[in-house]
Design a protein around this motif. Structure first.
Motif, PDB file in Angstrom:
ATOM      1  N   VAL A   1      40.875  48.679  51.495  1.00 31.95           N
ATOM      2  CA  VAL A   1      39.414  48.573  51.477  1.00 31.95           C
ATOM      3  C   VAL A   1      38.875  48.791  52.881  1.00 31.95           C
ATOM      4  CG1 VAL A   1      37.448  47.052  51.019  1.00 31.95           C
ATOM      5  CG2 VAL A   1      39.468  46.969  49.534  1.00 31.95           C
ATOM      6  N   ARG A   2      37.869  49.634  52.995  1.00 32.44           N
ATOM      7  CA  ARG A   2      37.216  49.841  54.285  1.00 32.44           C
ATOM      8  C   ARG A   2      36.054  48.868  54.449  1.00 32.44           C
ATOM      9  NH1 ARG A   2      32.262  52.263  53.414  1.00 32.44           N
ATOM     10  NH2 ARG A   2      32.094  53.640  51.595  1.00 32.44           N
ATOM     11  N   THR A   3      35.595  48.724  55.666  1.00 33.03           N
ATOM     12  CA  THR A   3      34.407  47.924  55.953  1.00 33.03           C
ATOM     13  C   THR A   3      33.213  48.854  56.136  1.00 33.03           C
ATOM     14  OG1 THR A   3      34.878  47.954  58.335  1.00 33.03           O
ATOM     15  CG2 THR A   3      35.779  46.125  57.059  1.00 33.03           C
ATOM     16  N   THR A   4      32.045  48.269  56.278  1.00 30.54           N
ATOM     17  CA  THR A   4      30.834  49.079  56.401  1.00 30.54           C
ATOM     18  C   THR A   4      29.803  48.348  57.246  1.00 30.54           C
ATOM     19  OG1 THR A   4      29.025  50.114  55.157  1.00 30.54           O
ATOM     20  CG2 THR A   4      29.921  48.085  54.273  1.00 30.54           C
ATOM     21  N   ASN A   5      28.901  49.104  57.847  1.00 34.81           N
ATOM     22  CA  ASN A   5      27.778  48.505  58.573  1.00 34.81           C
ATOM     23  C   ASN A   5      26.484  48.625  57.770  1.00 34.81           C
ATOM     24  OD1 ASN A   5      27.250  51.236  58.794  1.00 34.81           O
ATOM     25  ND2 ASN A   5      27.521  51.331  61.026  1.00 34.81           N
ATOM     26  N   MET A   6      26.617  48.995  56.488  1.00 37.56           N
ATOM     27  CA  MET A   6      25.452  49.172  55.622  1.00 37.56           C
ATOM     28  C   MET A   6      25.000  47.863  54.994  1.00 37.56           C
ATOM     29  SD  MET A   6      26.734  52.602  53.649  1.00 37.56           S
ATOM     30  CE  MET A   6      25.410  52.447  52.442  1.00 37.56           C
ATOM     31  N   GLY A   7      25.813  46.859  55.030  1.00 40.96           N
ATOM     32  CA  GLY A   7      25.492  45.580  54.410  1.00 40.96           C
ATOM     33  C   GLY A   7      26.760  44.856  54.031  1.00 40.96           C
ATOM     34  N   SER A   8      26.638  43.619  53.621  1.00 36.34           N
ATOM     35  CA  SER A   8      27.799  42.833  53.218  1.00 36.34           C
ATOM     36  C   SER A   8      28.165  43.163  51.780  1.00 36.34           C
ATOM     37  CB  SER A   8      27.508  41.340  53.371  1.00 36.34           C
ATOM     38  OG  SER A   8      27.302  41.027  54.738  1.00 36.34           O
ATOM     39  N   ARG A   9      29.446  43.388  51.561  1.00 39.89           N
ATOM     40  CA  ARG A   9      29.952  43.836  50.257  1.00 39.89           C
ATOM     41  C   ARG A   9      30.703  42.705  49.572  1.00 39.89           C
ATOM     42  NH1 ARG A   9      35.152  45.991  48.699  1.00 39.89           N
ATOM     43  NH2 ARG A   9      34.999  47.394  46.895  1.00 39.89           N
ATOM     44  N   VAL A  10      30.599  42.645  48.240  1.00 41.11           N
ATOM     45  CA  VAL A  10      31.407  41.717  47.473  1.00 41.11           C
ATOM     46  C   VAL A  10      32.205  42.476  46.418  1.00 41.11           C
ATOM     47  CG1 VAL A  10      29.890  39.723  47.794  1.00 41.11           C
ATOM     48  CG2 VAL A  10      29.529  41.244  45.828  1.00 41.11           C
ATOM     49  N   SER A  11      33.336  41.932  46.052  1.00 43.51           N
ATOM     50  CA  SER A  11      34.111  42.427  44.911  1.00 43.51           C
ATOM     51  C   SER A  11      34.732  41.221  44.224  1.00 43.51           C
ATOM     52  CB  SER A  11      35.182  43.430  45.342  1.00 43.51           C
ATOM     53  OG  SER A  11      36.193  42.787  46.112  1.00 43.51           O
ATOM     54  N   ILE A  12      34.922  41.342  42.919  1.00 43.40           N
ATOM     55  CA  ILE A  12      35.450  40.223  42.134  1.00 43.40           C
ATOM     56  C   ILE A  12      36.613  40.714  41.285  1.00 43.40           C
ATOM     57  CG2 ILE A  12      34.967  38.423  40.444  1.00 43.40           C
ATOM     58  CD1 ILE A  12      32.037  39.998  42.195  1.00 43.40           C
ATOM     59  N   PRO A  13      37.860  40.443  41.691  1.00 43.66           N
ATOM     60  CA  PRO A  13      39.024  40.821  40.887  1.00 43.66           C
ATOM     61  C   PRO A  13      39.525  39.673  40.005  1.00 43.66           C
ATOM     62  CG  PRO A  13      39.738  40.290  43.095  1.00 43.66           C
ATOM     63  CD  PRO A  13      38.254  40.037  43.048  1.00 43.66           C
ATOM     64  N   ILE A  14      40.091  40.055  38.865  1.00 41.72           N
ATOM     65  CA  ILE A  14      40.888  39.148  38.039  1.00 41.72           C
ATOM     66  C   ILE A  14      42.333  39.609  38.156  1.00 41.72           C
ATOM     67  CG2 ILE A  14      41.434  38.387  35.693  1.00 41.72           C
ATOM     68  CD1 ILE A  14      38.506  38.864  34.969  1.00 41.72           C
TER      69      ILE A  14
END
Length: 408
Positions: free
Chosen positions: A341-354
């Motif tokens: 996963v890369r990071t970004t300066n566009m905003g804070s990102r979330v992801s939700i895995p099961i």
């Protein structure tokens, strides 16, 4: 290094409130925390501001602030940090060169509703092909409501927006429940560079314990996400097993997917994304992973030619990826997806895995029907518990964890 500075203000009424809404930063490497208290001196009240300046150039101080004290990467950004501290700077070989990488075949979602119609064979072929090559695909019409998917993203932001002390109670060393763990990165104590990610993981045992112990801001939607996804997960596993001539009994199926966990990942906006990674190269250890992305994106999968391709976020879609256990059971027929996963300066990102994985006491190894067909077992039989301990004992390093299970 810590400095304690007391600034005496003019006397004010004892009932007045002094509010400091934003932390101040004296430099790119010194964060300042504000606290207010009053003291009575000669029957008059003096207000003091206690400023604790934390020198983030000291790596031990930085590590303690982020990891041990539970402030996380978010706490670092909230302190006003405007550059990436050295412990987060990845080696050149691990950096993701550009956010404009090519997209892969997983950009085209598979419609799972077609499994029950005249297109069953075609959809089955799509699932099988993706599992044999990339190890990852996206699905729509998966049985999880679109409203719930939006609520999940909102609740993830709500959890991480809490003050650090509200999250730090779930740090591994102090968490009131073995079912909940909050932290930063993967194995930060052993990593060459810390991953730019905070997370909370929620292990499922039963509904009652989940509702009792999972964090209040996200427990209800996380539990509903898990329960509404499991029928889809079992259906996909059944399709993949049928393709290799295996029919798992219910008890064996339940044992192979007896461990279920919902994570919420938070990737704070990063001032220099080209220097960091959100998650390093790895494959998941279990059977199948189901992942909800937000609209920012940043998930990459490794192709057969060694290049990396982005799996773009699609409205209403879920990402499904093969884990190491399924690769082992299929004797290598299905490929666990190496991803990062890369990071970004566009905003804070979330992801939700099961994550679905075997019970710790379950034995895993190539299924007999597959070994008979292949004429060789490429992996040995072992307790999943042993594989799990090895997996969590090492930093992310591609699919190296599979070496632990390879036949001698």
């Amino acid at each position: 290094m810590k400095q304690l500075i007391k600034v005496v203000l003019q006397p004010i009424h004892k009932d007045a409130t002094l509010r400091v809404t934003e932390p101040r930063v004296f430099s790119n490497h010194v964060a300042v925390e504000f606290k207010r208290f009053e003291m009575n001196k000669n029957d008059s009240y003096q207000n003091y501001i206690e400023l604790m300046a934390v020198n983030f150039e000291d790596q031990t101080t930085l590590f303690n602030f982020v990891v041990k004290q539970g402030n996380g990467v978010k706490g670092l950004i909230d302190s006003g940090m405007s550059c990436v501290p050295k412990p987060f700077i990845q080696p050149l070989s691990e950096r993701i060169a550009t956010p404009n990488a090519r997209t892969c075949e997983a950009a085209q979602p598979i419609d799972l509703s077609q499994l029950d119609g005249p297109h069953h064979k075609e959809v089955t072929k799509q699932i099988v092909k993706a599992s044999e090559t990339l190890g990852v695909f996206q699905v729509v019409n998966h049985g999880v409501s679109l409203e719930l998917l939006e609520l999940l993203k909102t609740s993830a932001h709500e959890f991480f927006a809490q003050p650090p002390e509200k999250k730090a109670i779930y740090l591994k060393e102090v968490s009131p429940s073995k079912l909940v763990k909050y932290g930063t990165s993967f194995v930060p104590e052993k990593e060459k560079a810390i991953e730019w990610k905070d997370y909370v993981s929620m292990l499922y045992t039963n509904d009652r314990e989940a509702l009792q112990h999972w964090p209040r801001p996200c427990r209800d939607v996380a539990l509903e996400f898990l329960k509404s996804s499991m029928e889809m997960v079992k259906r996909v596993v059944e399709v993949l097993m049928e393709n290799i001539g295996v029919r798992l009994e219910e008890g064996r199926m339940n044992g192979l997917m007896g461990t279920k966990m919902v994570n919420m990942n938070y990737y704070p906006t990063c001032p220099s994304p080209e220097l960091t990674i959100g998650v390093g190269r790895h494959s998941d250890m279990g059977m199948l992973t189901v992942l909800l992305q937000d609209g920012i994106g940043g998930l990459y999968v490794k192709l057969d030619n060694g290049e990396w391709a982005e799996i773009p976020p699609l409205d209403g879609a879920l990402v499904v990826n093969v884990g190491d256990t399924l690769q082992i059971l299929s004797n290598g027929r299905y490929k666990s997806a190496e991803h990062r996963v890369r990071t970004t300066n566009m905003g804070s990102r979330v992801s939700i895995p099961i994550f679905t994985a075997p019970n710790p006491s379950e034995k895993i190894g190539p299924l007999p029907e597959v070994v008979k067909r292949d004429g060789v077992a490429r992996y040995k039989e072992l307790l999943f518990q042993d594989y799990m301990y090895n997996f969590f004992g090492q930093p992310h390093d591609g699919k190296k964890s599979l070496d632990f299970a390879r036949a001698d």
